[in-house]
Each structure stands twice: as structure tokens, then as C-alpha cells.
Design a protein around this motif. Structure first.
Motif, PDB file in Angstrom:
ATOM      1  N   GLU A 156       0.839  -1.152   0.045  1.00 37.74           N
ATOM      2  CA  GLU A 156      -0.037   0.032   0.030  1.00 37.74           C
ATOM      3  C   GLU A 156       0.882   1.281   0.038  1.00 37.74           C
ATOM      4  OE1 GLU A 156      -3.970   1.620   2.438  1.00 37.74           O
ATOM      5  OE2 GLU A 156      -2.362   0.876   3.734  1.00 37.74           O
ATOM      6  N   ALA A 157       0.528   2.262  -0.869  1.00 41.41           N
ATOM      7  CA  ALA A 157       1.310   3.387  -1.049  1.00 41.41           C
ATOM      8  C   ALA A 157       0.395   4.552  -0.996  1.00 41.41           C
ATOM      9  CB  ALA A 157       2.204   3.524  -2.057  1.00 41.41           C
ATOM     10  N   ASN A 158       0.517   5.609  -0.097  1.00 44.28           N
ATOM     11  CA  ASN A 158      -0.281   6.605   0.097  1.00 44.28           C
ATOM     12  C   ASN A 158      -1.740   6.211  -0.351  1.00 44.28           C
ATOM     13  OD1 ASN A 158       1.970   8.391  -0.143  1.00 44.28           O
ATOM     14  ND2 ASN A 158       2.223   8.037  -2.263  1.00 44.28           N
ATOM     15  N   GLY A 159      -2.394   5.336   0.664  1.00 46.26           N
ATOM     16  CA  GLY A 159      -3.532   4.987   0.526  1.00 46.26           C
ATOM     17  C   GLY A 159      -4.032   4.109  -0.825  1.00 46.26           C
ATOM     18  N   ARG A 160      -3.019   3.677  -1.403  1.00 46.74           N
ATOM     19  CA  ARG A 160      -3.631   3.051  -2.741  1.00 46.74           C
ATOM     20  C   ARG A 160      -2.899   1.531  -2.774  1.00 46.74           C
ATOM     21  NH1 ARG A 160      -3.208   4.949  -8.989  1.00 46.74           N
ATOM     22  NH2 ARG A 160      -4.315   3.141  -9.853  1.00 46.74           N
ATOM     23  N   ILE A 161      -3.615   0.500  -3.229  1.00 50.48           N
ATOM     24  CA  ILE A 161      -3.013  -0.730  -3.391  1.00 50.48           C
ATOM     25  C   ILE A 161      -1.932  -0.740  -4.721  1.00 50.48           C
ATOM     26  CG2 ILE A 161      -3.436  -3.330  -3.677  1.00 50.48           C
ATOM     27  CD1 ILE A 161      -4.251  -1.906  -1.046  1.00 50.48           C
ATOM     28  N   VAL A 162      -0.742  -1.370  -4.493  1.00 49.12           N
ATOM     29  CA  VAL A 162       0.281  -1.512  -5.748  1.00 49.12           C
ATOM     30  C   VAL A 162       0.690  -2.812  -5.478  1.00 49.12           C
ATOM     31  CG1 VAL A 162       0.708   0.917  -5.697  1.00 49.12           C
ATOM     32  CG2 VAL A 162       2.133  -0.540  -4.091  1.00 49.12           C
ATOM     33  N   VAL A 163       1.117  -3.227  -6.871  1.00 45.16           N
ATOM     34  CA  VAL A 163       2.019  -4.433  -7.142  1.00 45.16           C
ATOM     35  C   VAL A 163       3.253  -4.038  -6.764  1.00 45.16           C
ATOM     36  CG1 VAL A 163       2.575  -6.415  -8.536  1.00 45.16           C
ATOM     37  CG2 VAL A 163       0.241  -5.450  -8.514  1.00 45.16           C
ATOM     38  N   GLU A 164       3.984  -4.253  -5.710  1.00 43.14           N
ATOM     39  CA  GLU A 164       5.100  -4.120  -5.214  1.00 43.14           C
ATOM     40  C   GLU A 164       6.173  -4.892  -6.351  1.00 43.14           C
ATOM     41  OE1 GLU A 164       6.423  -1.741  -3.491  1.00 43.14           O
ATOM     42  OE2 GLU A 164       5.035  -1.491  -1.930  1.00 43.14           O
ATOM     43  N   ARG A 165       5.908  -6.173  -6.469  1.00 44.81           N
ATOM     44  CA  ARG A 165       6.902  -7.033  -7.390  1.00 44.81           C
ATOM     45  C   ARG A 165       5.745  -8.089  -7.941  1.00 44.81           C
ATOM     46  NH1 ARG A 165      12.554  -8.154  -7.271  1.00 44.81           N
ATOM     47  NH2 ARG A 165      13.004  -8.597  -9.331  1.00 44.81           N
ATOM     48  N   GLU A 166       6.112  -8.341  -9.248  1.00 46.46           N
ATOM     49  CA  GLU A 166       5.533  -9.666  -9.878  1.00 46.46           C
ATOM     50  C   GLU A 166       6.357 -10.440 -10.707  1.00 46.46           C
ATOM     51  OE1 GLU A 166       1.599 -10.611 -12.770  1.00 46.46           O
ATOM     52  OE2 GLU A 166       2.333  -8.534 -12.474  1.00 46.46           O
ATOM     53  N   ILE A 167       6.688 -11.635 -10.506  1.00 40.84           N
ATOM     54  CA  ILE A 167       7.728 -12.221 -11.065  1.00 40.84           C
ATOM     55  C   ILE A 167       7.137 -13.602 -11.973  1.00 40.84           C
ATOM     56  CG2 ILE A 167      10.045 -13.496 -11.075  1.00 40.84           C
ATOM     57  CD1 ILE A 167      10.559 -11.342  -8.938  1.00 40.84           C
ATOM     58  N   LEU A 168       7.443 -13.864 -13.049  1.00 43.13           N
ATOM     59  CA  LEU A 168       7.043 -15.272 -13.534  1.00 43.13           C
ATOM     60  C   LEU A 168       8.260 -15.927 -14.053  1.00 43.13           C
ATOM     61  CD1 LEU A 168       5.140 -17.745 -14.240  1.00 43.13           C
ATOM     62  CD2 LEU A 168       4.582 -16.389 -16.471  1.00 43.13           C
ATOM     63  N   LYS A 169       8.961 -16.940 -13.573  1.00 45.95           N
ATOM     64  CA  LYS A 169      10.169 -17.443 -13.912  1.00 45.95           C
ATOM     65  C   LYS A 169      10.317 -18.854 -13.969  1.00 45.95           C
ATOM     66  CE  LYS A 169      12.028 -17.208  -9.038  1.00 45.95           C
ATOM     67  NZ  LYS A 169      13.037 -16.783  -8.259  1.00 45.95           N
ATOM     68  N   PHE A 170      10.889 -19.281 -14.964  1.00 45.61           N
ATOM     69  CA  PHE A 170      11.046 -20.758 -15.162  1.00 45.61           C
ATOM     70  C   PHE A 170      12.598 -21.001 -15.014  1.00 45.61           C
ATOM     71  CE2 PHE A 170       7.236 -21.587 -18.338  1.00 45.61           C
ATOM     72  CZ  PHE A 170       6.305 -20.786 -17.466  1.00 45.61           C
TER      73      PHE A 170
END
Length: 390
Positions: free
Chosen positions: A98-112
Motif C-alpha cells: 500500500e502506498a499513499n492509501g492505494r494498493i500497488v503491485v510491489e513486485r510480480e515475477i514469473l520465472k521458469f
């Protein structure tokens, strides 16, 4: 596809919990409030986040303060390891903040994973709406291949990259994983909704609430007769008195399920049949689907069912899983557990206010008792499982 492990941090009662060595049939046991429903909600959360956005998925669960583990620092994190279609080990990591009252995706990884050694290929690596994705997927798996990446920007910082990029054919791996989550089935079956007549027509898959049961039965009867006959055979073997089931069209264009009892000349329509009969038929329709869901989650299937049917139902779940759909079941039923192997059972219990998960097969005591002939359900009733009396 098969999930190999699930790791969850700061998601409601899961401060830090992990399920490893997941088999095709996964059964969760534990007291009320131990986290079984929360695990299923996590599956639904990922589906909602993909269908809408992470922000909306959080809002549907009461907001950030309600979803995040109470009193804990740091973001919510979900990690799933699975076998992709080529058999390679893949990992999806999602970190939400959460940043400044808003939901955010801090990190998203798809790895093989690339063989036993070597750096994994990060097919997707994003943070707050910006990141990179591999553009030469066709080289993946080839000897000495090197990944090529481009930068991309999503519309919003709470949108999943697998949603945005998965729409394009150039990102086959991402699209495959997106489709995987989209086709998860988290069942919330309600007897009352399966009874009424529905509009005439066909449905290929049973809905999460079971309100199209007659339409799916009609579809199987018309296009997959061998499946329908297998369901009927199972019903006649496992539900005393049932000799036939059909979906009868009415004059006003609806479908009504009719159950033929061998003791009576005329069939009973669905509203006059017991809850247990309707529910068993619904489960058999679901589990004989010609195209199994990649993941099927069902809470407490024992409700409304006669105890002697539960060992048969467990075998039906296992057969479904072996056909290609991994199954997660939560239960309080010793009769259901008696049909299982220890490797298929995970025990959830509260410790210091948060959920701890243990694998029944890891307990030397349980293993010795099981190998000596004791059944899991009886051991559960006796309080032998870890945390059962907490």
C-alpha cells in the motif's frame, strides 16, 4: 499442470505458511478458524486480481487492513511453484503493498527454471506497473540461449502483468499461466440453487454455485454420453434406489432434473429428492467433466451426504485429479479421511494467533500408526494429528 508448493505471507491468518510436496489430491483438516477457508480465498483472490485488478480484489475482502495479517509489518506475498506444460519447474511471485492509501503491485515475477543449474528465465518482472518481459520465448530451453527483454508499462500500478501481457500471442508462456488461473474452480455449491428448473439449453461446466446442474446434465447426456452413463452407473451403485436420471424439457422451455427410484413407477423431480442425492449427483457431474479444471477447490463435501458415501466420493476426487485436475478439499469428516493416504493430508492449526501447516506424512508417529493399519480418520478423531486439540 500441478502446483508443487504454496507460500503465503501476511494474508489474514497466514503470517507465514507453506504447503510443500503437494500431491494431485490435497486435503486440509483443522478446527474451525484454522485457515482452511482462507487458503481457498487466496485462490479466489488471484482470480479476482486477474479478472479485475489487485486493488479491486483487496476491496472485495474488506480493504487492506482486513486482508493483511493483523499487527504485521511488510507486504502481502504469495509464491506458487508449479510444473508448466513442458514439465519444467516454474515460480510465480506476487508481492502487494500500500502506498499513499492505494494498493500497488510491489513486485510480480514469473520465472521458469533452466535445468538443474543456470539462472532462471524471468518471463515477467514488474514493479508498480513497469517492468520487462522476455521477447524471444521460442529460444527458451535451447542450449546456450540468451533471453532478450523489452520494457513495458501497464495502465495502473495495481494491474497484474500477466493480465496485460497475457492478451498477446507473443507472450505464450504468460498467456498459458494466465489461462491457468482463469480456469481455477473454487466451488461454493448450494443445494437450494441446484433444485429449481433452469432455462432450456446446455452448459459445458458446472458453475461454482451449482445453479446450472440440469443444463450440464443435458449437455453430458447429448454430447458425452459415456460420461453421463458413468455418472448414472456411479449413482445406482452408491445411492440406494436410484435407477435413472434425466433432464426433462418443459413446455415453457426449462429443464427439470428427474430421478427414477426403482421402487416407483413415476420419477421424482429434483425438488422432491433428498439433499444428499442432489449433492452426490452434482459432485459426480462435476467430477466427470470431460475437461477437468486445472485446479478444483471444494469446502466440506461431507455436508448433506450419508457418511458411507464419503469414501466413494474421495475415490471420485482422486480419479478426477489423476485425469488432470488437481483437487483441494477441506473436511471435518473422519469417513472421508479414512479413504486417504497420509501424503494427501495437511493439518492446519493456530499457533500464537496465526496458522501453522504440517504435512501428515512428515509425522513419524502418524506414519508408524498408519503403516500398522490405523486409518487417518480414526487417528484424527483420537487427536493424534498435530494441533488437533489446540
Amino acid at each position: 499442470m500441478q502446483l508443487e508448493s504454496i507460500e503465503i505471507e501476511n494474508y489474514r491468518v497466514f503470517r507465514h505458511a507453506k504447503l510443500t510436496s503437494l500431491p494431485r489430491l490435497v486435503t486440509l483438516v483443522g478446527a474451525n478458524g484454522s485457515g482452511k477457508s482462507t487458503l481457498f480465498d487466496m485462490f479466489s483472490f488471484l482470480k479476482d486480481a486477474l479478472a479485475f485488478s489487485v486493488g479491486k480484489a483487496v476491496a472485495r475482502r474488506g480493504g487492506w487492513k482486513e486482508l493483511k495479517s493483523r499487527g504485521q509489518e511488510g507486504p502481502i506475498r504469495i509464491e506458487i511453484k508449479f510444473r508448466e506444460s513442458g514439465g519444467r519447474l516454474a515460480t510465480y511471485e506476487l508481492t502487494i503493498g500500500e502506498a499513499n492509501g492505494r494498493i500497488v503491485v510491489e513486485r510480480e515475477i514469473l520465472k521458469f527454471r533452466r535445468g538443474q543449474t543456470g539462472k532462471p528465465w524471468h518471463f515477467v518482472d514488474f514493479s508498480r506497473g513497469e517492468g520487462t518481459a522476455i521477447t524471444n520465448e521460442e529460444q527458451y530451453g535451447k542450449k546456450d540461449a540468451k533471453e532478450k527483454r523489452d520494457k513495458y508499462t501497464l495502465d495502473e500500478p495495481d494491474v497484474l502483468a500477466i493480465k496485460g501481457l497475457g492478451q498477446f500471442k507473443d507472450f505464450r508462456v504468460v498467456a498459458e499461466f494466465r489461462s491457468l488461473i482463469e480456469n481455477w474452480q473454487i466451488s461454493d455449491f448450494h443445494i437450494v440453487e441446484a433444485r429449481p428448473a433452469t432455462e432450456e439449453g446446455y452448459s459445458e461446466h458446472l458453475s461454482t454455485r451449482g445453479d446450472n446442474l440440469a443444463q450440464v446434465a443435458q449437455y453430458l447426456h447429448t454430447y458425452h454420453r459415456e460420461r453421463f452413463d458413468a455418472i448414472l452407473d456411479a449413482m445406482t451403485r452408491r445411492v440406494p434406489g436410484i435407477a435413472a436420471v434425466d433432464a426433462k424439457p418443459t413446455e415453457d422451455g426449462r429443464l427439470v432434473l428427474r430421478f427414477q427410484d426403482g421402487s416407483f413407477k413415476d420419477p421424482f423431480i429434483a425438488r422432491f429428492v433428498s439433499d444428499g442425492t442432489i449433492k452426490m449427483f452434482a459432485y459426480l457431474v462435476l467430477l466427470h467433466d470431460p475437461r477437468p479444471f486445472p485446479l478444483l477447490a471444494i469446502e466440506e463435501p461431507e455436508n448433506q451426504l450419508y457418511p458411507k458415501l464419503l469414501m466413494d466420493l474421495a475415490e471420485e476426487f482422486r480419479a478426477y485429479a489423476q485425469r488432470g485436475g488437481q483437487v483441494f478439499v477441506s473436511t471435518h469428516s473422519p469417513d472421508f479421511l479414512n479413504a486417504l493416504e497420509l501424503e494427501e493430508i495437511y493439518c492446519l492449526y493456530k499457533k500464537d494467533g496465526f496458522t501453522t501447516i504440517s504435512h501428515a506424512s512428515d509425522s513419524e508417529n502418524l506414519r508408524a500408526l498408519f503403516d500398522g493399519g490405523d486409518l487417518p480418520g480414526y487417528l484424527w478423531k483420537q487427536g493424534v494429528f498435530e494441533g488437533v486439540n489446540r
